[in-house]
Motif scaffolding. Structure first.
Motif, PDB file in Angstrom:
ATOM      1  N   VAL A 169       0.846  -1.195   0.000  1.00 36.88           N
ATOM      2  CA  VAL A 169       0.000   0.000   0.000  1.00 36.88           C
ATOM      3  C   VAL A 169       0.883   1.247   0.000  1.00 36.88           C
ATOM      4  CG1 VAL A 169      -1.641   1.351   1.374  1.00 36.88           C
ATOM      5  CG2 VAL A 169      -2.010  -1.107   1.046  1.00 36.88           C
ATOM      6  N   LYS A 170       1.865   1.271   0.888  1.00 37.65           N
ATOM      7  CA  LYS A 170       2.757   2.437   0.979  1.00 37.65           C
ATOM      8  C   LYS A 170       3.596   2.583  -0.290  1.00 37.65           C
ATOM      9  CE  LYS A 170       4.252   5.964   3.174  1.00 37.65           C
ATOM     10  NZ  LYS A 170       3.376   7.119   3.296  1.00 37.65           N
ATOM     11  N   LEU A 171       4.064   1.459  -0.842  1.00 33.94           N
ATOM     12  CA  LEU A 171       4.842   1.503  -2.079  1.00 33.94           C
ATOM     13  C   LEU A 171       4.040   2.175  -3.195  1.00 33.94           C
ATOM     14  CD1 LEU A 171       7.363   0.575  -3.751  1.00 33.94           C
ATOM     15  CD2 LEU A 171       6.033  -1.487  -4.280  1.00 33.94           C
ATOM     16  N   PHE A 172       2.780   1.767  -3.372  1.00 36.25           N
ATOM     17  CA  PHE A 172       1.980   2.344  -4.454  1.00 36.25           C
ATOM     18  C   PHE A 172       1.577   3.789  -4.168  1.00 36.25           C
ATOM     19  CE2 PHE A 172       2.075  -1.813  -6.271  1.00 36.25           C
ATOM     20  CZ  PHE A 172       2.084  -1.531  -7.623  1.00 36.25           C
ATOM     21  N   GLU A 173       1.458   4.162  -2.889  1.00 36.23           N
ATOM     22  CA  GLU A 173       1.250   5.583  -2.567  1.00 36.23           C
ATOM     23  C   GLU A 173       2.460   6.397  -3.020  1.00 36.23           C
ATOM     24  OE1 GLU A 173       0.590   6.379   1.586  1.00 36.23           O
ATOM     25  OE2 GLU A 173      -1.219   5.139   1.629  1.00 36.23           O
ATOM     26  N   THR A 174       3.648   5.874  -2.755  1.00 39.20           N
ATOM     27  CA  THR A 174       4.887   6.560  -3.102  1.00 39.20           C
ATOM     28  C   THR A 174       5.055   6.647  -4.618  1.00 39.20           C
ATOM     29  OG1 THR A 174       5.837   5.697  -1.059  1.00 39.20           O
ATOM     30  CG2 THR A 174       7.372   6.590  -2.655  1.00 39.20           C
ATOM     31  N   ILE A 175       4.720   5.572  -5.326  1.00 35.25           N
ATOM     32  CA  ILE A 175       4.777   5.577  -6.792  1.00 35.25           C
ATOM     33  C   ILE A 175       3.759   6.565  -7.352  1.00 35.25           C
ATOM     34  CG2 ILE A 175       4.290   4.200  -8.851  1.00 35.25           C
ATOM     35  CD1 ILE A 175       5.563   1.792  -7.293  1.00 35.25           C
ATOM     36  N   ARG A 176       2.559   6.553  -6.790  1.00 39.21           N
ATOM     37  CA  ARG A 176       1.498   7.449  -7.253  1.00 39.21           C
ATOM     38  C   ARG A 176       1.885   8.913  -7.068  1.00 39.21           C
ATOM     39  NH1 ARG A 176      -4.880   6.780  -6.209  1.00 39.21           N
ATOM     40  NH2 ARG A 176      -5.475   8.755  -7.059  1.00 39.21           N
ATOM     41  N   ALA A 177       2.602   9.189  -5.982  1.00 39.21           N
ATOM     42  CA  ALA A 177       3.059  10.557  -5.706  1.00 39.21           C
ATOM     43  C   ALA A 177       4.296  10.918  -6.527  1.00 39.21           C
ATOM     44  CB  ALA A 177       3.361  10.714  -4.220  1.00 39.21           C
TER      45      ALA A 177
END
Length: 188
Positions: free
Chosen positions: A156-164
């Protein structure tokens, strides 16, 4: 662009709930984004809470269908973990808003019993995998929910970081994250 008004409303709500959160999203905002009148939303959903729960259940069903599809029942624990991990990645890449929406709206204040139950049924599949791995002496004996937090929380955190756009998504990155997550939950 869809021609189904219910789908237009659901897509608009998904995007707004993910971007702004439930409380900061109004029915008129959803209507404007979906290019329908506010009254049209009430033809499909009794209120904003019903819309949220309907959307949550649809997203959760799609997510867990993705994870369970083709699950290698007779594979090794490592192969099964790879399947769960890679299918989660597949879902997250194909459904970025839905993946973020599920996590950001997993809140008993917002969700009805049916929504919470649908999520728990899906997580039971993952818990079962973990318990079987523990029984074989391959997965750490931490509580299954702690193990889920370790690898699912990381994704979840990885994809938040990628999305940002703070981190670039590459195959090498995802393979490395998978290996780190596996090392975090397995017995050493």
């Amino acid at each position: 662009m869809t021609t189904n008004k219910r789908e237009d409303i659901s897509l608009a709500a998904l995007n707004l709930f993910t971007e702004r959160g439930f409380d900061a999203t109004t029915v008129p905002m959803i209507a404007d984004t979906a290019k329908v009148g506010a009254g049209t939303i009430y033809r499909y959903f009794d209120n904003k809470e019903v819309l949220l729960n309907s959307l949550f259940q649809e997203c959760v069903e799609q997510f867990f269908q993705t994870i369970t599809q083709g699950f290698p029942e007779s594979g090794t624990v490592r192969q099964q973990f790879h399947h769960i991990f890679s299918q989660t990645i597949h879902f997250a890449k194909a459904n970025r808003e839905a993946f973020s929406f599920i996590d950001s709206h997993l809140n008993p204040r917002l969700l009805d019993d049916k929504s919470l139950k649908s999520f728990e049924v899906g997580m039971d599949f993952i818990r079962h995998f973990l318990v079987q791995g523990q029984q074989q002496g391959i997965i750490s004996l931490l509580p299954p929910n702690a193990l889920i937090s370790i690898f699912y929380g990381a994704l979840v955190k990885l994809f938040e970081t990628i999305r940002a756009e703070v981190l670039e998504e590459t195959d090498e990155l995802l393979a490395g994250v998978e290996e780190c997550c596996w090392n975090a939950i397995r017995v050493h």
